[in-house]
Design a protein around this motif. Sequence first.
Motif, short mmCIF file in Angstrom:
data_model
loop_
_atom_site.label_atom_id
_atom_site.label_comp_id
_atom_site.label_asym_id
_atom_site.label_seq_id
_atom_site.Cartn_x
_atom_site.Cartn_y
_atom_site.Cartn_z
N ALA A 171 1.01 -1.30 -0.16
CA ALA A 171 0.02 -0.08 -0.04
C ALA A 171 0.81 1.23 -0.05
N ARG A 196 0.22 2.17 -9.72
CA ARG A 196 -0.99 2.29 -9.32
C ARG A 196 -2.01 2.36 -10.72
N GLY A 206 -6.52 3.55 -6.21
CA GLY A 206 -6.30 3.76 -4.75
C GLY A 206 -6.53 2.44 -3.72
N ARG A 207 -7.56 1.98 -3.23
CA ARG A 207 -7.76 0.91 -2.15
C ARG A 207 -7.80 -0.24 -3.09
N ASP A 208 -8.51 -0.22 -4.20
CA ASP A 208 -8.24 -1.52 -5.01
C ASP A 208 -6.83 -2.09 -5.20
N ASP A 222 -4.53 -1.68 -3.33
CA ASP A 222 -3.77 -2.13 -2.06
C ASP A 222 -4.36 -3.42 -1.69
N SER A 223 -5.58 -3.74 -2.29
CA SER A 223 -6.12 -4.94 -1.63
C SER A 223 -6.80 -5.84 -2.68
N TRP A 236 -4.03 9.59 -5.92
CA TRP A 236 -4.02 9.00 -4.72
C TRP A 236 -2.77 9.66 -3.57
#
Length: 317
Positions: A61, A68, A79-81, A83-84, A250
């Motif tokens: 992350a 990204r 962003g969070r996608d 990272d996860s 981001w």
Amino acid sequence: MGWDAQPLVEAADERPLIERRAVVRDGFYELQARVVIERVARTAGIAQRWAVSPYRGCVHACLGCGARGGHRRLGLDAGRDFDSRVVVKPNVVARLRAELARWGGEPLAVGVSGDCYQPAEETYRLMPGVVTALAEAGVPATVYTRSPLVLRDAALLAECGVRVAVSIAFVDERIRRAVEPGAVGAQARLELVASLVEAGVDCRVLMGPVLPLLSDDSDQLAATVRRIGQAGVRSVEPVVLRLPAGTRSWFGAWLGEAHPGLVARYEELYGRDGLPSPAYEERILGQIAQLCRVYGMRCGPGEPEPREPWFGQLALV
């Protein structure tokens, strides 16, 4: 005509592209890759022009990760996608062997789209096959990682002559917790470097990304270079933060919340291409180069020397 006699219209599938094409297993998106050697973006800041990445996305992350934007092409956000939602290429070894059979021998980076030793590697164990394929083809390669899991393959990496570049951009834990929340701390990475050197791995440090106005003052740079030198490596490759599309939005959102007073300065430093001001970059790289000379280390990208194809040890029968 009654409502039940109307022609049937198939509902549109509005799921993200990756969810329509991939198999979801244990929280990972498995996608059979058609091509695995990909061109490295000009904004990446590393020496290699081509790379192979078993994983796309990364649970480390890191806010400034330049990969990204690739998640947007999959219908996910940067962003969070990123990272996860980690995409796995389970056929990466087979495809890599096929592509290396007609490769011209140009050096490759490994792990540009996502750390190749992030937790997904514990499940899929793709890297031993990738390292072996590169060695058998005699292609110079550099593995980029922040993860201690790389030690699992230290003997193989040393035998195959595949270089490892461990990312250590700064040694301030407050900054690390803010911008690299999923990665291990600087001390753990310094110990990792020392262990790799002891194991005979060709190891260097990627001192990046240096963060303008956050990790770039003289004392911070000096402390980082000094501790890298104490870990036993002899070569440092500095890289100033890049902000390509996806990364810029981001990182910028975080900067605006955590350090609003720096937003205007960043807008002055970075052009539309996501690259820092040449004058600023030259100054920072010059400072790091001078520090490296003080501590007896080489500074700059460098490349591993081409190797003869490696065939491993034959099993006795």
